[in-house]
Design a protein around this motif. Structure first.
Motif, PDB file in Angstrom:
ATOM      1  N   ILE A   9       0.855  -1.184   0.000  1.00  0.00           N
ATOM      2  CA  ILE A   9       0.000   0.000   0.000  1.00  0.00           C
ATOM      3  C   ILE A   9       0.893   1.237   0.000  1.00  0.00           C
ATOM      4  CG2 ILE A   9      -1.816   1.262   1.227  1.00  0.00           C
ATOM      5  CD1 ILE A   9      -2.606  -1.424   2.537  1.00  0.00           C
ATOM      6  N   GLY A  10       0.534   2.205  -0.835  1.00  0.00           N
ATOM      7  CA  GLY A  10       1.310   3.438  -0.888  1.00  0.00           C
ATOM      8  C   GLY A  10       0.458   4.594  -1.351  1.00  0.00           C
ATOM      9  N   SER A  15      -1.790  13.134  -5.510  1.00  0.00           N
ATOM     10  CA  SER A  15      -3.198  12.762  -5.352  1.00  0.00           C
ATOM     11  C   SER A  15      -3.450  12.482  -3.880  1.00  0.00           C
ATOM     12  CB  SER A  15      -3.480  11.500  -6.181  1.00  0.00           C
ATOM     13  OG  SER A  15      -4.713  10.925  -5.816  1.00  0.00           O
ATOM     14  N   GLY A  16      -4.666  12.597  -3.477  1.00  0.00           N
ATOM     15  CA  GLY A  16      -5.018  12.219  -2.107  1.00  0.00           C
ATOM     16  C   GLY A  16      -5.259  10.724  -1.980  1.00  0.00           C
ATOM     17  N   ASN A  17      -5.294  10.033  -3.106  1.00  0.00           N
ATOM     18  CA  ASN A  17      -5.608   8.600  -3.104  1.00  0.00           C
ATOM     19  C   ASN A  17      -4.378   7.744  -2.839  1.00  0.00           C
ATOM     20  OD1 ASN A  17      -8.353   8.966  -3.655  1.00  0.00           O
ATOM     21  ND2 ASN A  17      -7.956   9.139  -5.834  1.00  0.00           N
ATOM     22  N   TYR A  18      -4.642   6.462  -2.640  1.00  0.00           N
ATOM     23  CA  TYR A  18      -3.607   5.472  -2.372  1.00  0.00           C
ATOM     24  C   TYR A  18      -3.750   4.340  -3.386  1.00  0.00           C
ATOM     25  CZ  TYR A  18      -3.053   7.816   2.111  1.00  0.00           C
ATOM     26  OH  TYR A  18      -2.817   8.747   3.081  1.00  0.00           O
ATOM     27  N   THR A  32      -9.447   5.253  -1.859  1.00  0.00           N
ATOM     28  CA  THR A  32      -9.635   6.607  -1.326  1.00  0.00           C
ATOM     29  C   THR A  32      -8.972   6.706   0.052  1.00  0.00           C
ATOM     30  OG1 THR A  32     -11.687   6.005  -0.221  1.00  0.00           O
ATOM     31  CG2 THR A  32     -11.859   6.798  -2.514  1.00  0.00           C
ATOM     32  N   PRO A  33      -8.770   7.938   0.519  1.00  0.00           N
ATOM     33  CA  PRO A  33      -8.224   8.111   1.872  1.00  0.00           C
ATOM     34  C   PRO A  33      -9.125   7.477   2.941  1.00  0.00           C
ATOM     35  CG  PRO A  33      -8.063  10.169   0.658  1.00  0.00           C
ATOM     36  CD  PRO A  33      -8.859   9.215  -0.190  1.00  0.00           C
ATOM     37  N   GLU A  34     -10.435   7.457   2.698  1.00  0.00           N
ATOM     38  CA  GLU A  34     -11.358   6.859   3.669  1.00  0.00           C
ATOM     39  C   GLU A  34     -11.122   5.348   3.785  1.00  0.00           C
ATOM     40  OE1 GLU A  34     -12.476  10.619   2.326  1.00  0.00           O
ATOM     41  OE2 GLU A  34     -12.514   8.869   1.032  1.00  0.00           O
ATOM     42  N   ILE A  35     -10.971   4.679   2.644  1.00  0.00           N
ATOM     43  CA  ILE A  35     -10.719   3.230   2.681  1.00  0.00           C
ATOM     44  C   ILE A  35      -9.337   2.960   3.269  1.00  0.00           C
ATOM     45  CG2 ILE A  35     -10.403   1.160   1.268  1.00  0.00           C
ATOM     46  CD1 ILE A  35     -12.598   2.260  -0.580  1.00  0.00           C
TER      47      ILE A  35
END
Length: 194
Positions: A9-10, A15-18, A32-35
């Motif tokens: 995971i990175g 972007s704000g996403n991973y 997403t940042p939430e997940i």
């Protein structure tokens, strides 16, 4: 259930996403940042999707899957085609900021017939009877110099004498100069890096 120990995971740059990748389950997703936060906290809203993709697992089942995959790899390894690399130089005519080869010294390009002969002798002895092909890599293997052209020509001749396909990884700057040389062999692919 717990997160797979094979998850990678990175954060995606800019972007704000991973991203999440699992080589064992052969899955990759942008999250997403939430997940990502759910994964960090160990509380997920949709565990079924995470399980289906192999990101969330029963550790014993995952270890069993890993063992099966590893044994299949061992069984197939002797029949798989081998990709052999030859790096005539780490020198390059570009200076790309992202290139890891920048850390290598940029030596004067010289002909290496003795090294090439030893390389092919090793291939002849150690990989006899195996399916294989040669990848010419570098720095930049197709530099615009007579010395580089002589080296690549000799490599292509030696590969052709053994019926080895050849792949070349190049920035493409001097590719046109090498077409007559490359035509002497069986070229599987030419990868032009951008």
């Amino acid at each position: 259930m717990e997160l797979s120990k094979h998850n990678i995971i990175g954060k995606l740059e800019g972007s704000g996403n991973y991203f999440i990748v699992n080589p064992l389950s052969r899955q990759a997703d942008i999250i997403t940042p939430e997940i990502f936060s759910q994964l960090e906290q160990g509380s997920w809203e949709n565990p079924e999707e995470l399980q289906a993709k192999g990101y969330l697992v029963d550790p014993r089942e995952e270890q069993s899957r890993y063992n099966r995959e590893y044994l299949d790899f061992i069984d197939a390894r002797d029949d798989d085609e081998i990709q052999l690399f030859y790096v005539p130089t780490y020198s390059c005519n570009f200076g790309c900021s992202y290139c890891y080869q920048e850390e290598y010294p940029h030596e004067q390009v010289t002909e290496h017939r003795e090294v090439i002969d030893a390389f092919f002798k090793y291939i002849d002895e150690e990989f006899r009877g195996r399916r294989k092909y040669l990848t010419i890599f570098g720095g930049e293997p197709l530099l615009s110099s007579q010395t580089s052209q002589n080296t690549i020509s000799y490599l292509i001749q030696q590969a052709a004498a053994r019926s080895l396909d050849v792949a070349v990884v190049t920035n493409g700057w001097a590719l046109e100069q090498y077409i007559p040389i490359l035509k002497q062999g069986s070229i599987r692919e030419i990868q032009v890096t951008l």
